[in-house]
Each structure stands twice: as structure tokens, then as C-alpha cells.
Write a protein that holds these residues in place. Sequence first.
Motif, PDB file in Angstrom:
ATOM      1  N   LEU A 122     -48.366  -6.719   2.946  1.00 20.82           N
ATOM      2  CA  LEU A 122     -47.302  -5.990   2.268  1.00 20.82           C
ATOM      3  C   LEU A 122     -47.724  -5.482   0.897  1.00 20.82           C
ATOM      4  O   LEU A 122     -47.158  -4.506   0.401  1.00 20.82           O
ATOM      5  N   GLY A 123     -48.685  -6.144   0.273  1.00 20.62           N
ATOM      6  CA  GLY A 123     -49.196  -5.682  -1.005  1.00 20.62           C
ATOM      7  C   GLY A 123     -48.383  -6.172  -2.193  1.00 20.62           C
ATOM      8  O   GLY A 123     -47.367  -6.858  -2.038  1.00 20.62           O
ATOM      9  N   PRO A 124     -48.816  -5.799  -3.404  1.00 22.72           N
ATOM     10  CA  PRO A 124     -48.167  -6.307  -4.623  1.00 22.72           C
ATOM     11  C   PRO A 124     -46.870  -5.584  -4.948  1.00 22.72           C
ATOM     12  O   PRO A 124     -46.603  -4.491  -4.449  1.00 22.72           O
ATOM     13  N   TRP A 125     -46.083  -6.208  -5.801  1.00 21.65           N
ATOM     14  CA  TRP A 125     -44.878  -5.616  -6.408  1.00 21.65           C
ATOM     15  C   TRP A 125     -43.846  -5.167  -5.375  1.00 21.65           C
ATOM     16  O   TRP A 125     -43.166  -4.149  -5.533  1.00 21.65           O
ATOM     17  N   SER A 126     -43.712  -5.933  -4.306  1.00 22.13           N
ATOM     18  CA  SER A 126     -42.811  -5.502  -3.222  1.00 22.13           C
ATOM     19  C   SER A 126     -41.337  -5.753  -3.531  1.00 22.13           C
ATOM     20  O   SER A 126     -40.460  -5.142  -2.911  1.00 22.13           O
ATOM     21  N   ILE A 127     -41.038  -6.654  -4.471  1.00 19.73           N
ATOM     22  CA  ILE A 127     -39.649  -6.959  -4.838  1.00 19.73           C
ATOM     23  C   ILE A 127     -39.436  -6.533  -6.289  1.00 19.73           C
ATOM     24  O   ILE A 127     -40.104  -7.029  -7.186  1.00 19.73           O
ATOM     25  N   SER A 128     -38.499  -5.640  -6.517  1.00 18.63           N
ATOM     26  CA  SER A 128     -38.262  -5.147  -7.875  1.00 18.63           C
ATOM     27  C   SER A 128     -37.786  -6.262  -8.795  1.00 18.63           C
ATOM     28  O   SER A 128     -37.222  -7.269  -8.347  1.00 18.63           O
ATOM     29  N   GLY A 129     -37.991  -6.061 -10.095  1.00 18.75           N
ATOM     30  CA  GLY A 129     -37.524  -7.043 -11.072  1.00 18.75           C
ATOM     31  C   GLY A 129     -36.024  -7.270 -11.010  1.00 18.75           C
ATOM     32  O   GLY A 129     -35.558  -8.425 -11.000  1.00 18.75           O
ATOM     33  N   PRO A 130     -35.198  -6.201 -10.961  1.00 10.71           N
ATOM     34  CA  PRO A 130     -33.756  -6.421 -10.845  1.00 10.71           C
ATOM     35  C   PRO A 130     -33.377  -7.174  -9.586  1.00 10.71           C
ATOM     36  O   PRO A 130     -32.485  -8.031  -9.619  1.00 10.71           O
ATOM     37  N   ALA A 131     -34.032  -6.877  -8.464  1.00  8.50           N
ATOM     38  CA  ALA A 131     -33.725  -7.588  -7.220  1.00  8.50           C
ATOM     39  C   ALA A 131     -34.048  -9.066  -7.344  1.00  8.50           C
ATOM     40  O   ALA A 131     -33.309  -9.923  -6.846  1.00  8.50           O
ATOM     41  N   GLN A 132     -35.144  -9.397  -8.016  1.00  4.83           N
ATOM     42  CA  GLN A 132     -35.494 -10.801  -8.212  1.00  4.83           C
ATOM     43  C   GLN A 132     -34.423 -11.532  -9.013  1.00  4.83           C
ATOM     44  O   GLN A 132     -34.005 -12.649  -8.656  1.00  4.83           O
ATOM     45  N   GLN A 133     -33.960 -10.920 -10.092  1.00  2.00           N
ATOM     46  CA  GLN A 133     -32.999 -11.589 -10.953  1.00  2.00           C
ATOM     47  C   GLN A 133     -31.622 -11.695 -10.299  1.00  2.00           C
ATOM     48  O   GLN A 133     -30.980 -12.748 -10.353  1.00  2.00           O
ATOM     49  N   ILE A 134     -31.169 -10.626  -9.667  1.00  2.00           N
ATOM     50  CA  ILE A 134     -29.859 -10.657  -9.007  1.00  2.00           C
ATOM     51  C   ILE A 134     -29.899 -11.598  -7.808  1.00  2.00           C
ATOM     52  O   ILE A 134     -28.964 -12.368  -7.573  1.00  2.00           O
ATOM     53  N   GLY A 135     -30.983 -11.555  -7.038  1.00  2.00           N
ATOM     54  CA  GLY A 135     -31.111 -12.452  -5.890  1.00  2.00           C
ATOM     55  C   GLY A 135     -31.100 -13.909  -6.300  1.00  2.00           C
ATOM     56  O   GLY A 135     -30.455 -14.747  -5.655  1.00  2.00           O
ATOM     57  N   SER A 136     -31.798 -14.232  -7.372  1.00  2.00           N
ATOM     58  CA  SER A 136     -31.809 -15.619  -7.856  1.00  2.00           C
ATOM     59  C   SER A 136     -30.408 -16.083  -8.229  1.00  2.00           C
ATOM     60  O   SER A 136     -29.995 -17.204  -7.904  1.00  2.00           O
ATOM     61  N   ALA A 137     -29.654 -15.222  -8.925  1.00  2.00           N
ATOM     62  CA  ALA A 137     -28.290 -15.583  -9.327  1.00  2.00           C
ATOM     63  C   ALA A 137     -27.413 -15.827  -8.109  1.00  2.00           C
ATOM     64  O   ALA A 137     -26.663 -16.817  -8.047  1.00  2.00           O
ATOM     65  N   ALA A 138     -27.489 -14.944  -7.121  1.00  2.00           N
ATOM     66  CA  ALA A 138     -26.650 -15.079  -5.927  1.00  2.00           C
ATOM     67  C   ALA A 138     -26.995 -16.338  -5.145  1.00  2.00           C
ATOM     68  O   ALA A 138     -26.106 -17.062  -4.685  1.00  2.00           O
ATOM     69  N   LEU A 139     -28.269 -16.616  -4.994  1.00  2.00           N
ATOM     70  CA  LEU A 139     -28.695 -17.768  -4.200  1.00  2.00           C
ATOM     71  C   LEU A 139     -28.389 -19.095  -4.882  1.00  2.00           C
ATOM     72  O   LEU A 139     -28.319 -20.132  -4.216  1.00  2.00           O
ATOM     73  N   CYS A 140     -28.174 -19.069  -6.186  1.00  2.00           N
ATOM     74  CA  CYS A 140     -27.866 -20.302  -6.928  1.00  2.00           C
ATOM     75  C   CYS A 140     -26.365 -20.529  -7.135  1.00  2.00           C
ATOM     76  O   CYS A 140     -25.970 -21.618  -7.569  1.00  2.00           O
ATOM     77  N   ASP A 141     -25.550 -19.545  -6.817  1.00  2.00           N
ATOM     78  CA  ASP A 141     -24.121 -19.610  -7.137  1.00  2.00           C
ATOM     79  C   ASP A 141     -23.353 -20.321  -6.019  1.00  2.00           C
ATOM     80  O   ASP A 141     -22.739 -19.706  -5.152  1.00  2.00           O
ATOM     81  N   ARG A 142     -23.361 -21.642  -6.062  1.00  2.00           N
ATOM     82  CA  ARG A 142     -22.737 -22.436  -5.000  1.00  2.00           C
ATOM     83  C   ARG A 142     -21.215 -22.237  -4.906  1.00  2.00           C
ATOM     84  O   ARG A 142     -20.681 -22.146  -3.796  1.00  2.00           O
ATOM     85  N   PRO A 143     -20.480 -22.170  -6.012  1.00  2.00           N
ATOM     86  CA  PRO A 143     -19.023 -21.941  -5.885  1.00  2.00           C
ATOM     87  C   PRO A 143     -18.707 -20.620  -5.176  1.00  2.00           C
ATOM     88  O   PRO A 143     -17.812 -20.586  -4.322  1.00  2.00           O
ATOM     89  N   TRP A 144     -19.403 -19.546  -5.535  1.00  2.00           N
ATOM     90  CA  TRP A 144     -19.155 -18.263  -4.861  1.00  2.00           C
ATOM     91  C   TRP A 144     -19.496 -18.361  -3.382  1.00  2.00           C
ATOM     92  O   TRP A 144     -18.754 -17.863  -2.531  1.00  2.00           O
ATOM     93  N   GLN A 145     -20.591 -19.010  -3.065  1.00  2.00           N
ATOM     94  CA  GLN A 145     -21.003 -19.147  -1.657  1.00  2.00           C
ATOM     95  C   GLN A 145     -19.961 -19.901  -0.851  1.00  2.00           C
ATOM     96  O   GLN A 145     -19.603 -19.501   0.267  1.00  2.00           O
TER      97      GLN A 145
END
Length: 336
Positions: free
Chosen positions: A225-248
Motif C-alpha cells: 500500500l505504500g507510505p502515508w496511506s491514512i491522512s493526519g485528520p483521519a488518524q486523529q478523528i478515528g482515534s477519538a471515535a474508537l476511544c469514545d466508549r459512552p458514544w459507542q
Amino acid sequence: MLEHGGNLNEAARHYGRARSEWLDLSTGINPRPYPAPAPAPDAWHRLPEPSHALEQAACAYYGAPRLLAVAGTQAAIQALPQLRLQQQGQPAQVVVAAPIYAEHAHCWRRAGHAVREVPYDDLDEAVRKSRCEVLVLCNPNNPTGAMAAPEDVLRWSTLLAARGGWLVVDEAFGDTVQGNSVAAHSDQPGLIVLRSVGKFFGLAGLRLGFVGAAPAVLEALADWLGPWSISGPAQQIGSAALCDRPWQAATLQTLLAEGERLHALLAQHGIRASGTALFQWWLEPEAQAFHESMARAGIWVRLFTRGAGGIRLGLPPDEAGWSRLQDALNTWSQRG
């Protein structure tokens, strides 16, 4: 290029109705997405380095020993057939569960593999008694919602691994049935698990998914797949969503209830549907006519034309949407 749901530009052009006037039920995406935080300013400026925080958050949420972040599971679906060909030096005998998300069979065929589509109920025999080297299935299935038991999936994986084969299981719709996931076992030889942030979190535009597999497979896939496949904003937003247990937790309860509501609404109109908390699907003898009837009401549904024909409906986003769907179904039921 294959046709998919969510193609509102085509609906607007064909029917002469503005995008804003459509109720889009053509995908199985959560209609109320995770409230994405604003990314840090440098997320737009810097090249996106691999994020250990994102990987940790994903492993904790999916219960997997290790994961590779990819630009949506579509990226892995396209890459895996090529990677298999590169590693083995010859095409594989591939069994794809049917019906299924069409990109799976399409990508394996395009890479030159011999693909056979097998009904869900016949997968066990196909793995045990045929020259199957790769098995591909969605679990829960897209579009039918059918599910294979985790013990069956792991047994098939063991059989295939003994032949040097792979079992690719797409769990894109697995968030509402986490107990059915085999992500915890994805480091076993031959097992490859795909997970998506787009469906349950309603963040399809983020283009973020994950692959769980043995370390050697993940390393080879990352190299492909090569380098830089996940954008910086996607990394930060994805991390927040995956950690938000009450919302989940709150979202899971809402989606389960609304999935039952959609199933019951269709049953009131004599439609025997199956599916998941995020969508319902059924074989429809008048699929083209149903699709047209909904479109005239400004409701965009997913039409399947292969085989006997079928319809898939996602969840309305609000009570106004539920009312529009009820009215359109009434019109359909009362047709002459």
C-alpha cells in the motif's frame, strides 16, 4: 467500475431532483455520524506518520492483537488479491460467498484468480471438499445479513491455513454483533479480518479501516500500500471515535432498536426482510418497480439486479425520514 449505494449525484441527474431533496437509504451507514472533533492544525500540514495511538485505540475497540490501518477496507479488498498473486506466483482457487459485496469477487477476478461464487449455506462443503485455497465472506453478510458462527469461521481458517490458504472475512458491519467477530484470532496463520470505521461510526468519508492478520501478512500489505496511506485528520478523528466508549454504547442501543423498527415496518407491508441493525434486505420480484416507486417519492434505495433481484434499505436519519418511508411504502402497497 461497479455500482454502489450512495450515488446521489446519479439519482439527482436522472430524476431531476436536487441532492438536498433526497432521503438516501441506499447505504448501510449510520445516518447519525460520530461528532468528529476538529483535527490539530498540523494535521493538514505534516505528512501523516504511522499513528501508534490510532493502532492502540483500534486494537482495544476491535479486540485484535494487531491491526494495520488502511484507507478504508476497499483499499485492502483491492490489494489482497494482488498480494496473494505476488507471494504465490500463480492464481488461486477462490471461493466467494454469494451474494456478497460485489467488490470482493470483482477484485479477485481482475487479478486473474479463478473465482467461484458459492451460496452461504454451502460454504462448509466448498472449503472441505473442493480445491479452495482462498475463502472470502462478509460476516455479517452484505447485503443479506446472514452470519456464520465464529467457530465455523475459525475451523475453515484452520483448514485453509493447512493448505497455505487464506480466509478473508469482511466484518465491516460487525460492530453491532461484536460477539460474532473473529478479530481476536486474526494473528492466526491464514486468517485476515477487515474492519471498517465507515459503517457504525457513520464516517465513510474519512476513508479509514483496519486489517488484522499475521505479522508477515500485515508487513507485506503495508509495503504494497505504500507510505502515508491514512491522512493526519483521519488518524486523529478515528482515534477519538474508537476511544469514545459512552458514544459507542449509546449508539449501539439506538441502532439495535432502529434496526428492529425497520424490520417491523417492512413486515407491516408484507416484506420478509433480513439484515443487520444498519440495513434490511430482501428478494423482491418487482425490484426495479419498487426502486422506481421509491425514487418517485425522493427515496433512494439500493437495487440489486443480479439473480432474482433484491432491495436493501438503510436507516432513516430522523422521524421525518421515517414518515417519508412509511408514506412511500403505503403507496407501494396500495399500487393497482
